[in-house]
Design an enzyme around this catalytic site. Structure first.
Site, PDB file in Angstrom:
ATOM      1  N   TYR A   1     -15.196   4.138 -18.421  1.00 52.38           N
ATOM      2  CA  TYR A   1     -13.902   4.812 -18.228  1.00 52.38           C
ATOM      3  C   TYR A   1     -13.315   4.569 -16.834  1.00 52.38           C
ATOM      4  CZ  TYR A   1     -14.240   7.113 -22.731  1.00 52.38           C
ATOM      5  OH  TYR A   1     -14.296   7.347 -24.086  1.00 52.38           O
TER       6      TYR A   1
ATOM      7  N   TYR B   1     -13.159  14.189 -29.940  1.00 54.96           N
ATOM      8  CA  TYR B   1     -14.048  13.269 -29.223  1.00 54.96           C
ATOM      9  C   TYR B   1     -15.480  13.761 -29.359  1.00 54.96           C
ATOM     10  CZ  TYR B   1     -16.238  10.530 -25.538  1.00 54.96           C
ATOM     11  OH  TYR B   1     -17.063   9.668 -24.849  1.00 54.96           O
TER      12      TYR B   1
ATOM     13  N   ASP C   1     -19.722  20.853 -32.264  1.00 54.62           N
ATOM     14  CA  ASP C   1     -20.132  20.019 -31.136  1.00 54.62           C
ATOM     15  C   ASP C   1     -19.900  20.780 -29.833  1.00 54.62           C
ATOM     16  OD1 ASP C   1     -20.464  18.215 -29.129  1.00 54.62           O
ATOM     17  OD2 ASP C   1     -19.156  16.671 -29.963  1.00 54.62           O
TER      18      ASP C   1
ATOM     19  N   LYS D   1     -25.215  17.808 -22.093  1.00 56.23           N
ATOM     20  CA  LYS D   1     -24.638  18.101 -20.771  1.00 56.23           C
ATOM     21  C   LYS D   1     -25.276  19.315 -20.075  1.00 56.23           C
ATOM     22  CE  LYS D   1     -20.163  15.971 -21.925  1.00 56.23           C
ATOM     23  NZ  LYS D   1     -19.769  14.900 -21.027  1.00 56.23           N
TER      24      LYS D   1
END
Ligand code: PLP
Length: 422
Positions: free
Chosen positions: A9, A138, A235, A264
Site C-alpha cells: 500500500y 475489506y 470479521d 491485530k
C-alpha cells in the site's frame, strides 16, 4: 529512498519522499533513525491497541522464547494455545466454540470462508457454496478475501480473477427502513439456497474509508441469516478488543455470530497471530468417524505459535486488568467533543465517530491537498494514513487525554491552514 522492499500500500510517488526508518517504539510513539518522534495515530495499521513496549507483553514474549519458540498444533498442543483457545471461547456470548489459529487477519478469514463451505458439504448440502460480503468491504488481500471484500480503489486489477456472485449493498437508511437493511434482506432471501455464508466488517468498513453503519443492521442481518440457513461470519480483525467501546463491535448488536475472526489487537500488535472462533454446532461436523471423512485439511505452519499465544494471553490480561474497553468508551466521548468543531470548516464533508475512531471526511475537491496535509502532519510528528479524502484518528487505546487532544488540534489546524489562501 532506494531500498529493495516491495512496500505494501505504498505508491511509487511516495517512494520519492523520505520514508521514516523506524527504529524504536515506546508507548504511543515511534522513533526514527534521525531521532524524530511520531505519534502512532493509526496504531500501526490498527493493531497496537496498547502502544509499544508494554513491559508485561515484552516479558511474556521473552519468557516464552526461552522455553519453546515453536511447536505445531497439528495432532499436538502446547499450554499457551490450550489456554488461548479456552480464553477466546469464553469471550464469546456462548462459549461452546473451537478456534482455528493463523498468523494474520487474512488467513483467519480464509479459514472462516473454507469452514463455511465445508460445513454445508459435511452435512449433505453441497450446493451451498456461495460466499458473499458487503460492497466495498475489506477482509485482507488474498484472492479468497477479495472474493468477499473488494475495495474498488485498491483491487481493480483482480476484478476478473475473483468471483462475486452477489454482494450486500452498503446500508442506506430511509424513513421506512432506518437501518437500511431491506435491500440486503432481498439479496440473502434470493440466494439463500446457494449461500454458504455472509461475512461483514461489524459496524465499520475500515479500508473503504471508515464508513459506519448501525448496530440495528447487524442485528437484522444475524436474524435474517439464521432464518435463511446462512452462516454469519463477523470479521473483528480491525474492530475487536475494545476499539468501538465494547469488547467486540458485534456486542453492540447483542448477536452471537457463527464465526468470529480476530487478529491485530489480539496480540496488541506484538506478534502476528489471528484466530477464527467457530461455534461447536459447526465444528462438530468436521469428523472422520461418519460415512465420509470431514476432517478440516487446512492449516498454517505457525497456527497457534507459542510466542504469539504468549503475547495474546498477556494482551488479554492487560485489557482486563487495565479495563481498556471501558477506558476506550470514555475517551471516545472526549475525542468526539474535541473533534466536533471541525465540522464548521467548509472543506469538511462529514465527521463520523465510532468508539475510538474519529473520522474527518474532506470534500472530494480536497483530494489534491491530501498528500500535503499528510506531510504537514508528519512534520508535526503525526503518522496519519488517509483513505482517499478521509483522515481518521485510531490511536492506541492507552493514549492520554492530553496527547489525544493535541492530535485532534494538529489535524484541525493543519486542515484549516491547507485551505487558507497562499
Ligand atoms: N479484516 C479486516 C476487517 C481488516 O481490516 C484487515 C486488515 O486491515 C484484515 C481482515 C486483514 O488482516 P491482515 O492484514 O492481518 O491480513
Amino acid at each position: 529512498m532506494k531500498n529493495k522492499i516491495f512496500h505494501p500500500y505504498t505508491t511509487f510517488s511516495e517512494l520519492k519522499t523520505e520514508l521514516p526508518n523506524i527504529v524504536r517504539g515506546e508507548g504511543i510513539y515511534l522513533f526514527d533513525d534521525q531521532g524524530n518522534r511520531f505519534v502512532d495515530i493509526v496504531s500501526s495499521w490498527w493493531a497496537c491497541a496498547l502502544g509499544h513496549g508494554h513491559p508485561k507483553v515484552v516479558k511474556a514474549i521473552q519468557e516464552q522464547a526461552a522455553v519453546l519458540q515453536h511447536s505445531i498444533t497439528g495432532s499436538m498442543t502446547h499450554p499457551n494455545v490450550l489456554a488461548l483457545a479456552e480464553r477466546l471461547a469464553n469471550l464469546m456470548p456462548t462459549p461452546e466454540r473451537h478456534s482455528v489459529f493463523a498468523s494474520d487477519g487474512c488467513s483467519a478469514v480464509e479459514a472462516a470462508l473454507k469452514i463455511a463451505v465445508q460445513y454445508w458439504y459435511n452435512i449433505g448440502r453441497p450446493e451451498k457454496t456461495w460466499l458473499i460480503g458487503m460492497d466495498q468491504g475489506y477482509h485482507g488481500d488474498s484472492l479468497g478475501a477479495l472474493s468477499v471484500g473488494f475495495v474498488d480503489g485498491f483491487h481493480e486489477p483482480y476484478r476478473k480473477t475473483v468471483n462475486h456472485p452477489a454482494k450486500l449493498p452498503f446500508p442506506v437508511p430511509t424513513a421506512s427502513d432506518p437501518d437500511g437493511f431491506e435491500p440486503s434482506r432481498k439479496v440473502i432471501e434470493q440466494h439463500a439456497e446457494k449461500l454458504a455464508a455472509v461475512i461483514v466488517e461489524p459496524l465499520c468498513l475500515g479500508s473503504a474509508g471508515m464508513k459506519i453503519y448501525s448496530a440495528g443492521y447487524l442485528k437484522k442481518l444475524a436474524d435474517c441469516c439464521a432464518v435463511n440457513e446462512v452462516l454469519l461470519i463477523i470479521d473483528e480483525v480491525a474492530m475487536g478488543f475494545g476499539r468501538t467501546g465494547k469488547r467486540f463491535a458485534f456486542n453492540h448488536a447483542g448477536i452471537d455470530p457463527d464465526m468470529v475472526c480476530v487478529g491485530k489487537a489480539l496480540t496488541a500488535g506484538y506478534m502476528p497471530l489471528s484466530a477464527c472462533i467457530v461455534k461447536d454446532r459447526i465444528y462438530n461436523t468436521f469428523s472422520d468417524e461418519g460415512e465420509k471423512d470431514c476432517t478440516f485439511y487446512h492449516g498454517n505452519t505457525y497456527a497457534g505459535h507459542p510466542i504469539g499465544c504468549a503475547a495474546a494471553l498477556a494482551a488479554l490480561d492487560i485489557y482486563e486488568a487495565e479495563d481498556t474497553v471501558a477506558r476506550a468508551a470514555e475517551m471516545a466521548e472526549k475525542m468526539k467533543q474535541w473533534m466536533l468543531p471541525m465540522a464548521a470548516m467548509n472543506c469538511v464533508k462529514e465527521l463520523r465517530f465510532l468508539g475510538m475512531i474519529g473520522i474527518v471526511e474532506l470534500k472530494a475537491e480536497m483530494k489534491p491537498k491530501v498528500p500535503r496535509i499528510k506531510q504537514a502532519l508528519k512534520e508535526q510528528g503525526y503518522l496519519f494514513r488517509p483513505l482517499g479524502t478521509t483522515f481518521y484518528l485510531m490511536p492506541p487505546l492507552v493514549i492520554s487525554d492530553e496527547e489525544l487532544h493535541a492530535a485532534v488540534d494538529a489535524l484541525h489546524q493543519t486542515v484549516r491552514s491547507s485551505t487558507a489562501p497562499e
